[in-house]
Design a protein around this motif. Structure first.
Motif, short mmCIF file in Angstrom:
data_model
loop_
_atom_site.label_atom_id
_atom_site.label_comp_id
_atom_site.label_asym_id
_atom_site.label_seq_id
_atom_site.Cartn_x
_atom_site.Cartn_y
_atom_site.Cartn_z
N PHE A 1 146.16 28.28 -1.55
CA PHE A 1 146.93 27.08 -1.74
C PHE A 1 147.06 26.19 -0.71
N VAL A 2 147.94 26.58 0.48
CA VAL A 2 148.12 25.98 1.57
C VAL A 2 147.01 25.34 2.57
N PRO A 3 146.27 26.44 2.78
CA PRO A 3 144.61 25.57 3.57
C PRO A 3 143.99 24.58 2.66
N GLY B 1 144.67 29.94 -5.91
CA GLY B 1 145.59 29.18 -5.23
C GLY B 1 144.91 27.66 -4.72
N ALA B 2 143.77 27.83 -4.38
CA ALA B 2 143.10 26.65 -3.63
C ALA B 2 142.85 25.60 -4.84
N ILE B 3 142.67 26.04 -5.94
CA ILE B 3 142.25 25.41 -7.20
C ILE B 3 143.47 24.68 -7.95
N VAL B 4 144.26 25.62 -7.89
CA VAL B 4 145.74 25.00 -8.36
C VAL B 4 146.35 23.87 -7.47
N ALA B 5 146.21 24.20 -6.20
CA ALA B 5 146.84 23.04 -5.27
C ALA B 5 145.94 21.79 -5.38
N LEU B 6 144.76 21.84 -5.42
CA LEU B 6 144.08 20.58 -5.55
C LEU B 6 144.13 19.78 -6.91
N LEU B 7 144.29 20.70 -7.93
CA LEU B 7 144.76 19.80 -9.53
C LEU B 7 145.97 19.12 -9.29
N LEU B 8 146.96 20.06 -8.92
CA LEU B 8 148.21 19.66 -9.17
C LEU B 8 149.04 18.71 -7.83
N PHE B 9 148.25 19.05 -6.81
CA PHE B 9 149.04 18.13 -5.72
C PHE B 9 148.17 17.14 -5.01
N SER B 10 146.88 16.83 -5.30
CA SER B 10 145.94 15.75 -4.58
C SER B 10 147.12 14.56 -4.62
N LYS B 11 147.28 14.26 -5.70
CA LYS B 11 147.87 12.86 -5.69
C LYS B 11 149.21 12.79 -5.07
N PHE C 1 154.77 16.52 3.47
CA PHE C 1 154.26 17.44 2.45
C PHE C 1 153.47 18.28 2.90
N THR C 2 152.60 18.38 3.78
CA THR C 2 151.86 19.41 4.39
C THR C 2 152.55 20.26 5.39
N TYR C 3 153.33 19.91 5.97
CA TYR C 3 154.12 20.44 7.02
C TYR C 3 155.08 21.48 6.08
N THR C 4 155.57 20.94 5.03
CA THR C 4 156.48 21.86 4.18
C THR C 4 155.65 22.84 3.54
N LEU C 5 154.57 22.66 3.26
CA LEU C 5 153.74 23.89 2.54
C LEU C 5 153.38 25.02 3.75
N ILE C 6 153.20 24.46 5.01
CA ILE C 6 152.93 25.24 5.91
C ILE C 6 154.14 26.20 6.28
N LEU C 7 155.37 25.54 6.10
CA LEU C 7 156.53 26.47 6.63
C LEU C 7 156.68 27.27 5.13
N ILE C 8 156.53 26.99 4.01
CA ILE C 8 156.56 27.94 2.93
C ILE C 8 155.78 29.05 3.01
N HIS C 9 154.46 28.91 3.56
CA HIS C 9 153.68 30.02 3.76
C HIS C 9 153.95 30.66 5.12
N PHE D 1 133.71 17.07 -2.82
CA PHE D 1 135.20 17.34 -2.11
C PHE D 1 135.75 18.37 -2.38
N ASN D 2 136.24 18.67 -3.58
CA ASN D 2 136.96 19.88 -3.82
C ASN D 2 136.15 21.05 -3.99
N PHE D 3 134.68 21.21 -4.04
CA PHE D 3 134.04 22.36 -4.06
C PHE D 3 134.06 22.87 -2.67
N ILE D 4 133.84 21.82 -1.63
CA ILE D 4 133.77 22.27 -0.14
C ILE D 4 134.96 22.94 0.39
N ILE D 5 136.37 22.32 -0.26
CA ILE D 5 137.40 22.83 0.01
C ILE D 5 137.57 24.16 -0.37
N VAL D 6 137.32 24.53 -1.60
CA VAL D 6 137.73 25.66 -2.19
C VAL D 6 136.72 26.69 -1.63
N SER D 7 135.43 26.26 -1.23
CA SER D 7 134.53 27.36 -0.74
C SER D 7 135.11 27.69 0.75
#
Length: 198
Positions: free
Chosen positions: A104-106, A179-189, A54-62, A126-132
């Protein structure tokens, strides 16, 4: 391994396409160099730390988004010229796609590292630090754009890609944050489900 091979082939094809007759050679180099550096890091660390598919796919898209921006320049991607005309926009907004993905990708890369390496014990931050961190990456990239622009003149202006928009830097960082917030909300699971399989 088969899936990774498919991703590598897609990376190679789009990379080669991007460097064949680009709009501006120097700008193309500046736009695609982050993808090349990222690729080399992933190759050298592959045996020690493998991300999920999943993460490799996102990296490719980026990377593909960077390659497209490098080939045409971010201000002149044809499809977004068409969108600009249809919606009567004042500028080609392809760069906003790039900056959205810059958050989003990072965020997914950092999240996977944090989860697997158990970096943060207190999950409430967790999420606050990632977005930061993603916002810090975006701000650092804006510094690089600024430095290249004042150092190289016209080539740097194409790399900067403000298109006369005075709030371009601030909006770029906003899009990365969104982008970071959307990724965490939609794709964490989704990412968690892949992590379970490791």
């Amino acid at each position: 391994m088969k899936y990774i091979s498919v991703l590598l082939i897609a990376f190679a094809i789009t990379f080669l396409w991007s460097i064949i007759n680009p709009k501006e050679g120097f700008t193309c180099f500046l736009e695609i160099i982050p993808a090349i550096i990222g690729f080399l890091i992933l190759v050298f660390t592959y045996n020690r730390f493998r991300f999920t598919n999943f993460t490799y796919t996102l990296i490719l898209i980026h990377c593909i988004i960077l390659f497209i921006g490098g080939h045409y320049t971010y201000a002149e991607v044809p499809f977004f010229d068409y969108i600009r005309e249809i919606f009567h926009q004042s500028r080609n907004n392809y760069d906003k796609v790039g900056h959205f993905m810059q958050g989003f990708v990072p965020s997914m890369i950092i999240r996977e590292l944090f989860v697997r390496k158990n970096v943060i014990a207190n999950q409430s931050f967790f999420n606050f630090i990632i977005v930061s961190i993603c916002l810090a990456i975006s701000a650092a990239y804006e510094w690089i754009e600024w430095w290249v622009s004042i150092s190289t003149g016209e080539g740097g202006d194409a790399f900067l890609g403000t298109q006369g928009y005075v709030w371009d830097t601030q909006s770029d960082m906003l899009f990365a944050t969104i982008g970071a917030i959307v990724a965490l909300l939609l794709f964490s699971k989704v990412q968690d489900n892949q992590l379970i399989k490791i």
